[in-house]
Design a protein around this motif. Sequence first.
Motif, PDB file in Angstrom:
ATOM      1  N   SER A 138      78.134  18.902  40.604  1.00  0.00           N
ATOM      2  CA  SER A 138      77.867  18.665  42.180  1.00  0.00           C
ATOM      3  C   SER A 138      76.308  18.209  42.128  1.00  0.00           C
ATOM      4  O   SER A 138      75.942  17.415  43.009  1.00  0.00           O
ATOM      5  CB  SER A 138      78.362  19.722  42.942  1.00  0.00           C
ATOM      6  OG  SER A 138      79.672  19.872  42.955  1.00  0.00           O
ATOM      7  N   VAL A 139      75.639  18.961  41.579  1.00  0.00           N
ATOM      8  CA  VAL A 139      74.087  18.868  41.563  1.00  0.00           C
ATOM      9  C   VAL A 139      73.664  17.393  40.989  1.00  0.00           C
ATOM     10  O   VAL A 139      73.114  16.999  41.618  1.00  0.00           O
ATOM     11  CB  VAL A 139      73.297  20.201  40.953  1.00  0.00           C
ATOM     12  CG1 VAL A 139      71.907  19.939  40.979  1.00  0.00           C
ATOM     13  CG2 VAL A 139      73.661  21.394  41.414  1.00  0.00           C
ATOM     14  N   VAL A 140      74.344  17.124  40.032  1.00  0.00           N
ATOM     15  CA  VAL A 140      74.114  15.846  39.328  1.00  0.00           C
ATOM     16  C   VAL A 140      74.377  14.733  40.582  1.00  0.00           C
ATOM     17  O   VAL A 140      73.720  13.827  40.442  1.00  0.00           O
ATOM     18  CB  VAL A 140      74.896  15.577  38.182  1.00  0.00           C
ATOM     19  CG1 VAL A 140      74.861  13.982  37.484  1.00  0.00           C
ATOM     20  CG2 VAL A 140      74.628  16.721  36.933  1.00  0.00           C
ATOM     21  N   GLY A 141      75.298  14.807  41.085  1.00  0.00           N
ATOM     22  CA  GLY A 141      75.772  13.924  41.964  1.00  0.00           C
ATOM     23  C   GLY A 141      74.677  13.957  43.260  1.00  0.00           C
ATOM     24  O   GLY A 141      74.351  12.675  43.641  1.00  0.00           O
ATOM     25  N   ALA A 142      74.174  15.070  43.507  1.00  0.00           N
ATOM     26  CA  ALA A 142      73.148  14.906  44.463  1.00  0.00           C
ATOM     27  C   ALA A 142      71.760  14.407  44.319  1.00  0.00           C
ATOM     28  O   ALA A 142      71.136  13.551  44.661  1.00  0.00           O
ATOM     29  CB  ALA A 142      72.775  16.187  45.035  1.00  0.00           C
ATOM     30  N   VAL A 143      71.484  14.531  42.691  1.00  0.00           N
ATOM     31  CA  VAL A 143      70.239  13.723  42.156  1.00  0.00           C
ATOM     32  C   VAL A 143      70.557  12.308  41.894  1.00  0.00           C
ATOM     33  O   VAL A 143      69.669  11.547  42.455  1.00  0.00           O
ATOM     34  CB  VAL A 143      70.290  14.447  40.692  1.00  0.00           C
ATOM     35  CG1 VAL A 143      69.447  13.564  40.000  1.00  0.00           C
ATOM     36  CG2 VAL A 143      69.953  15.945  40.651  1.00  0.00           C
ATOM     37  N   GLN A 144      71.692  11.883  42.073  1.00  0.00           N
ATOM     38  CA  GLN A 144      71.882  10.306  41.620  1.00  0.00           C
ATOM     39  C   GLN A 144      71.795   9.710  43.271  1.00  0.00           C
ATOM     40  O   GLN A 144      71.256   8.517  43.419  1.00  0.00           O
ATOM     41  CB  GLN A 144      73.546  10.043  41.364  1.00  0.00           C
ATOM     42  CG  GLN A 144      73.923   8.544  41.310  1.00  0.00           C
ATOM     43  CD  GLN A 144      73.376   7.973  40.144  1.00  0.00           C
ATOM     44  OE1 GLN A 144      72.194   8.138  39.624  1.00  0.00           O
ATOM     45  NE2 GLN A 144      73.611   6.591  39.947  1.00  0.00           N
ATOM     46  N   CYS A 145      72.346  10.340  44.258  1.00  0.00           N
ATOM     47  CA  CYS A 145      72.158   9.912  45.617  1.00  0.00           C
ATOM     48  C   CYS A 145      70.771  10.072  45.813  1.00  0.00           C
ATOM     49  O   CYS A 145      70.164   8.948  46.642  1.00  0.00           O
ATOM     50  CB  CYS A 145      72.812  10.854  46.531  1.00  0.00           C
ATOM     51  SG  CYS A 145      74.601  10.839  46.520  1.00  0.00           S
ATOM     52  N   PHE A 146      69.974  11.035  45.781  1.00  0.00           N
ATOM     53  CA  PHE A 146      68.483  10.928  45.930  1.00  0.00           C
ATOM     54  C   PHE A 146      67.931   9.695  45.090  1.00  0.00           C
ATOM     55  O   PHE A 146      67.043   8.813  45.528  1.00  0.00           O
ATOM     56  CB  PHE A 146      67.964  12.445  45.207  1.00  0.00           C
ATOM     57  CG  PHE A 146      66.498  12.286  45.285  1.00  0.00           C
ATOM     58  CD1 PHE A 146      65.742  12.633  46.450  1.00  0.00           C
ATOM     59  CD2 PHE A 146      65.421  11.760  44.174  1.00  0.00           C
ATOM     60  CE1 PHE A 146      64.436  12.736  46.559  1.00  0.00           C
ATOM     61  CE2 PHE A 146      64.194  11.745  44.359  1.00  0.00           C
ATOM     62  CZ  PHE A 146      63.567  12.324  45.501  1.00  0.00           C
ATOM     63  N   TRP A 147      68.278   9.635  43.870  1.00  0.00           N
ATOM     64  CA  TRP A 147      67.575   8.597  42.938  1.00  0.00           C
ATOM     65  C   TRP A 147      67.690   7.088  43.764  1.00  0.00           C
ATOM     66  O   TRP A 147      66.813   6.369  43.769  1.00  0.00           O
ATOM     67  CB  TRP A 147      68.318   8.619  41.718  1.00  0.00           C
ATOM     68  CG  TRP A 147      67.730   8.208  40.394  1.00  0.00           C
ATOM     69  CD1 TRP A 147      66.619   7.087  40.474  1.00  0.00           C
ATOM     70  CD2 TRP A 147      67.717   8.540  39.104  1.00  0.00           C
ATOM     71  NE1 TRP A 147      66.019   6.861  39.137  1.00  0.00           N
ATOM     72  CE2 TRP A 147      66.887   7.823  38.337  1.00  0.00           C
ATOM     73  CE3 TRP A 147      68.489   9.443  38.540  1.00  0.00           C
ATOM     74  CZ2 TRP A 147      66.534   7.853  36.983  1.00  0.00           C
ATOM     75  CZ3 TRP A 147      68.434   9.773  37.205  1.00  0.00           C
ATOM     76  CH2 TRP A 147      67.391   8.974  36.400  1.00  0.00           C
ATOM     77  N   LEU A 148      68.990   6.952  44.000  1.00  0.00           N
ATOM     78  CA  LEU A 148      69.334   5.487  44.794  1.00  0.00           C
ATOM     79  C   LEU A 148      68.671   5.534  46.099  1.00  0.00           C
ATOM     80  O   LEU A 148      68.091   4.376  46.436  1.00  0.00           O
ATOM     81  CB  LEU A 148      71.132   5.500  44.945  1.00  0.00           C
ATOM     82  CG  LEU A 148      71.668   5.100  43.569  1.00  0.00           C
ATOM     83  CD1 LEU A 148      73.020   5.355  43.835  1.00  0.00           C
ATOM     84  CD2 LEU A 148      71.342   4.097  42.914  1.00  0.00           C
ATOM     85  N   ALA A 149      68.381   6.380  46.789  1.00  0.00           N
ATOM     86  CA  ALA A 149      67.934   6.412  48.159  1.00  0.00           C
ATOM     87  C   ALA A 149      66.295   6.148  47.802  1.00  0.00           C
ATOM     88  O   ALA A 149      65.700   5.351  48.565  1.00  0.00           O
ATOM     89  CB  ALA A 149      68.102   7.768  48.626  1.00  0.00           C
ATOM     90  N   ALA A 150      65.737   6.688  46.836  1.00  0.00           N
ATOM     91  CA  ALA A 150      64.615   6.495  46.416  1.00  0.00           C
ATOM     92  C   ALA A 150      63.952   4.983  45.775  1.00  0.00           C
ATOM     93  O   ALA A 150      63.384   4.580  46.557  1.00  0.00           O
ATOM     94  CB  ALA A 150      63.958   7.351  45.211  1.00  0.00           C
ATOM     95  N   ARG A 151      64.931   4.809  45.054  1.00  0.00           N
ATOM     96  CA  ARG A 151      64.915   3.082  44.834  1.00  0.00           C
ATOM     97  C   ARG A 151      64.979   2.484  45.679  1.00  0.00           C
ATOM     98  O   ARG A 151      64.235   1.306  45.656  1.00  0.00           O
ATOM     99  CB  ARG A 151      65.920   2.972  43.714  1.00  0.00           C
ATOM    100  CG  ARG A 151      65.839   1.778  42.637  1.00  0.00           C
ATOM    101  CD  ARG A 151      64.383   2.020  41.907  1.00  0.00           C
ATOM    102  NE  ARG A 151      63.964   0.865  41.351  1.00  0.00           N
ATOM    103  CZ  ARG A 151      62.916   0.032  41.896  1.00  0.00           C
ATOM    104  NH1 ARG A 151      62.415   0.522  42.980  1.00  0.00           N
ATOM    105  NH2 ARG A 151      62.281  -0.921  41.302  1.00  0.00           N
ATOM    106  N   ALA A 152      65.902   2.510  46.739  1.00  0.00           N
ATOM    107  CA  ALA A 152      65.930   1.487  47.772  1.00  0.00           C
ATOM    108  C   ALA A 152      64.727   1.542  48.884  1.00  0.00           C
ATOM    109  O   ALA A 152      64.623   0.406  49.524  1.00  0.00           O
ATOM    110  CB  ALA A 152      67.082   2.053  48.807  1.00  0.00           C
ATOM    111  N   ARG A 153      63.860   2.631  48.619  1.00  0.00           N
ATOM    112  CA  ARG A 153      62.770   2.663  49.306  1.00  0.00           C
ATOM    113  C   ARG A 153      61.329   2.191  48.309  1.00  0.00           C
ATOM    114  O   ARG A 153      60.370   2.467  48.917  1.00  0.00           O
ATOM    115  CB  ARG A 153      62.382   3.933  49.898  1.00  0.00           C
ATOM    116  CG  ARG A 153      63.530   4.369  51.071  1.00  0.00           C
ATOM    117  CD  ARG A 153      63.474   5.590  51.345  1.00  0.00           C
ATOM    118  NE  ARG A 153      64.115   5.911  52.736  1.00  0.00           N
ATOM    119  CZ  ARG A 153      65.623   6.028  52.588  1.00  0.00           C
ATOM    120  NH1 ARG A 153      66.268   5.862  51.439  1.00  0.00           N
ATOM    121  NH2 ARG A 153      66.364   6.062  53.826  1.00  0.00           N
TER     122      ARG A 153
END
Length: 216
Positions: A138-153
Amino acid sequence: MPRAMGPPAFDDTFLQDLDALFAWRRDVRRFRPDPVDADQLDACLATAHRAPSVGNSRPWRFVRVSDPARRAAIVASFGRCNAAAAESYDADRAERYRTLKLAGLREAPVHLAVFCDTATETGLGLGRASMPETLAYSVVGAVQCFWLAARARGLGVGWVSILEPEAVTAILAVPETWRLVAYLCVGHPVEEHLDPELERHGWQDEDVRGRRLIER
């Protein structure tokens, strides 16, 4: 009860942009020293908190590492692990290993240590009795969400795994029940590449993408 809502309609343009976001996610190792806007970082963390989690446990714990002494200790841990990793290869491969850029710890303006709270009571253990590892997943999923949100910015993220988990836990003085899952460097990339750095620098010669689907 809140009123049920229909799903949003995502057009072809959005789907193409989403696919481009996944393609450009890339693990970043080279960062500019420019500071990261606080509102942008908060927005990325808010997206991370929308990640799915087993039993809605939300076990991720993000720790921003700003103290210079603690950051220096993390760099030292990387140095020890990196040297040991090089020694595990034969002479030719070890020489190539030492040329790789495997961390942006010194340059990245933001360090985030991401832990799994293995003692969390949120969710009352639902869904993880037979597969307790789903808490860390579940933590890995949160990391991936953070990662994509950062890349979008326009931000880059590098996941540093060449570290001593126990040492990092002690350095950051977090509870012993917190298990280190990821150590992230965040900042503005020096350069942009669509291909993985390890392929670009010849570490991997074969296609490592794997099959998309296995039939049984």
